[in-house]
Write an enzyme that holds these catalytic residues in place. Structure first.
Site, PDB file in Angstrom:
ATOM      1  N   GLY A  12       0.614  -1.208   0.042  1.00 33.27           N
ATOM      2  CA  GLY A  12       0.143   0.087  -0.019  1.00 33.27           C
ATOM      3  C   GLY A  12       0.964   1.390   0.104  1.00 33.27           C
ATOM      4  N   ARG A  15       0.591   5.961  -1.957  1.00 36.41           N
ATOM      5  CA  ARG A  15      -0.044   6.996  -1.239  1.00 36.41           C
ATOM      6  C   ARG A  15       0.041   7.162   0.190  1.00 36.41           C
ATOM      7  NH1 ARG A  15      -5.390   6.395   0.178  1.00 36.41           N
ATOM      8  NH2 ARG A  15      -6.205   4.183  -0.740  1.00 36.41           N
ATOM      9  N   ASP A  63      -3.546  -8.199  -5.816  1.00 37.66           N
ATOM     10  CA  ASP A  63      -4.581  -7.927  -4.988  1.00 37.66           C
ATOM     11  C   ASP A  63      -4.204  -8.722  -3.780  1.00 37.66           C
ATOM     12  OD1 ASP A  63      -7.249  -8.215  -3.428  1.00 37.66           O
ATOM     13  OD2 ASP A  63      -8.089  -9.344  -5.098  1.00 37.66           O
ATOM     14  N   ASN A  90       1.323  -2.524   5.435  1.00 40.35           N
ATOM     15  CA  ASN A  90       0.708  -1.353   5.593  1.00 40.35           C
ATOM     16  C   ASN A  90      -0.720  -1.173   4.822  1.00 40.35           C
ATOM     17  OD1 ASN A  90       0.411   2.137   5.895  1.00 40.35           O
ATOM     18  ND2 ASN A  90       0.662   1.379   3.674  1.00 40.35           N
ATOM     19  N   SER A 142      -4.067   0.501  13.949  1.00 43.32           N
ATOM     20  CA  SER A 142      -4.504   1.563  14.202  1.00 43.32           C
ATOM     21  C   SER A 142      -5.123   1.855  15.599  1.00 43.32           C
ATOM     22  CB  SER A 142      -5.887   1.736  13.304  1.00 43.32           C
ATOM     23  OG  SER A 142      -6.723   2.842  13.265  1.00 43.32           O
ATOM     24  N   TYR A 155     -13.404  -2.215  10.214  1.00 44.15           N
ATOM     25  CA  TYR A 155     -12.168  -1.674  10.417  1.00 44.15           C
ATOM     26  C   TYR A 155     -11.316  -2.122  11.730  1.00 44.15           C
ATOM     27  CZ  TYR A 155      -8.157   1.629   9.663  1.00 44.15           C
ATOM     28  OH  TYR A 155      -6.928   2.243   9.384  1.00 44.15           O
ATOM     29  N   ALA A 157     -12.214  -4.196  14.026  1.00 40.76           N
ATOM     30  CA  ALA A 157     -11.967  -5.828  13.875  1.00 40.76           C
ATOM     31  C   ALA A 157     -10.661  -6.183  13.309  1.00 40.76           C
ATOM     32  CB  ALA A 157     -13.216  -6.575  13.448  1.00 40.76           C
ATOM     33  N   LYS A 159      -8.053  -4.250  12.348  1.00 39.53           N
ATOM     34  CA  LYS A 159      -6.833  -3.727  12.957  1.00 39.53           C
ATOM     35  C   LYS A 159      -6.487  -4.253  14.355  1.00 39.53           C
ATOM     36  CE  LYS A 159      -5.808  -1.141   9.553  1.00 39.53           C
ATOM     37  NZ  LYS A 159      -4.423  -1.247   9.103  1.00 39.53           N
ATOM     38  N   ILE A 188      -3.995  10.697  11.412  1.00 40.45           N
ATOM     39  CA  ILE A 188      -2.823  10.988  10.399  1.00 40.45           C
ATOM     40  C   ILE A 188      -3.735  12.086   9.580  1.00 40.45           C
ATOM     41  CG2 ILE A 188      -0.760  10.472   9.428  1.00 40.45           C
ATOM     42  CD1 ILE A 188      -0.907   9.554  12.401  1.00 40.45           C
TER      43      ILE A 188
END
Length: 247
Positions: A12, A15, A63, A90, A142, A155, A157, A159, A188
């Protein structure tokens, strides 16, 4: 941190935080593998970075929610650099919704991309690390995986799963010279955050003891330390980079 001659995969990394991680690795003289979901975008970034940095830079699209794609990605990465020293997991997505409105696809897509990919890639690289009797795995979790957040059960769950996975792998592989740690960023300042309404962002800042959003540098500084030899005795840890939200 001196990462000269270290070979690092960053998923990832076209960006946001991932791109900053890649640039920080290059600034510290590492060789890197860029990853994204679109080969054209990957190639564009690789060519851009090659104009600025002299170390080896390769890029592959895949993927990462698909195990076979992950294994091919690792095969290409190892073939390009011959040896991998650090894997930074990441890549991640969001598909926010309240639980009662969340569709099954929103749940599964986030779990598959954010959590299953970490399993696929970590398992896939493990034999390579075991053969070398060394390796570092850095998983980007996170603050939401630590604290939870309304509207982000999928999300959170994924992380939180990364944190448990990190501790387990650290115990499994530590005696083999392999470390595994997690970083839990807070809010961030990235394009995704900047697209939110000002009122929402201001409310977030009010909840942060340091009273500002984090920067991608704040995250990459910790990642560079964990990737370096200075962190050889650190494993199984989750380091929060959140301005004090999680305390």
């Amino acid at each position: 941190m001196n990462l000269k001659n270290k070979n690092i995969i960053i998923t990832g990394s076209t960006r946001g935080i991932g791109k900053e991680l890649a640039i920080s690795c290059l600034k510290n003289e590492a060789n890197i593998i860029i990853h994204g979901t679109n080969q054209e975008k990957v190639d564009t970034l690789v060519n851009e970075l090659k104009k600025q940095y002299k170390t080896k830079i390769y890029g592959f699209a895949c993927d990462i929610s698909n195990n076979e794609d992950c294994l091919n990605f690792l095969k290409n990465s190892i073939s390009s650099l011959e040896k991998i020293d650090v894997l930074i997991n990441n890549a991640g997505i969001t598909a926010d919704n309240l639980l009662l409105r969340m569709k099954e696809e929103q749940w599964t897509s986030v779990i598959n991309t954010n959590l299953n990919s970490v399993f696929y890639l970590t398992k896939g690289i493990s034999r390579h690390f075991l053969k070398n009797k060394a390796g570092k795995i850095i998983n980007i979790s996170s603050v939401v995986g630590v604290m939870g957040n309304a509207g982000q059960s999928n999300y959170a769950a994924s992380k939180a799963g990364i944190i448990g996975f990190t501790k387990s792998i650290a115990k499994e592989l530590g005696s083999k010279g392999i470390t595994c740690n997690a970083i839990a960023p807070g809010f961030i300042s990235t394009d995704m955050i900047k697209s939110l309404p000002d009122e929402y962002i201001n409310n977030i800042i009010d909840s942060i003891p340091i009273k500002r959003l984090g920067t991608t540098d704040d995250v990459s500084n910790i990642a560079m330390f964990l990737a370096s030899d200075k962190a050889n005795y650190i494993t199984g840890q989750t380091i929060s980079v959140d301005g004090g939200m999680n305390m």
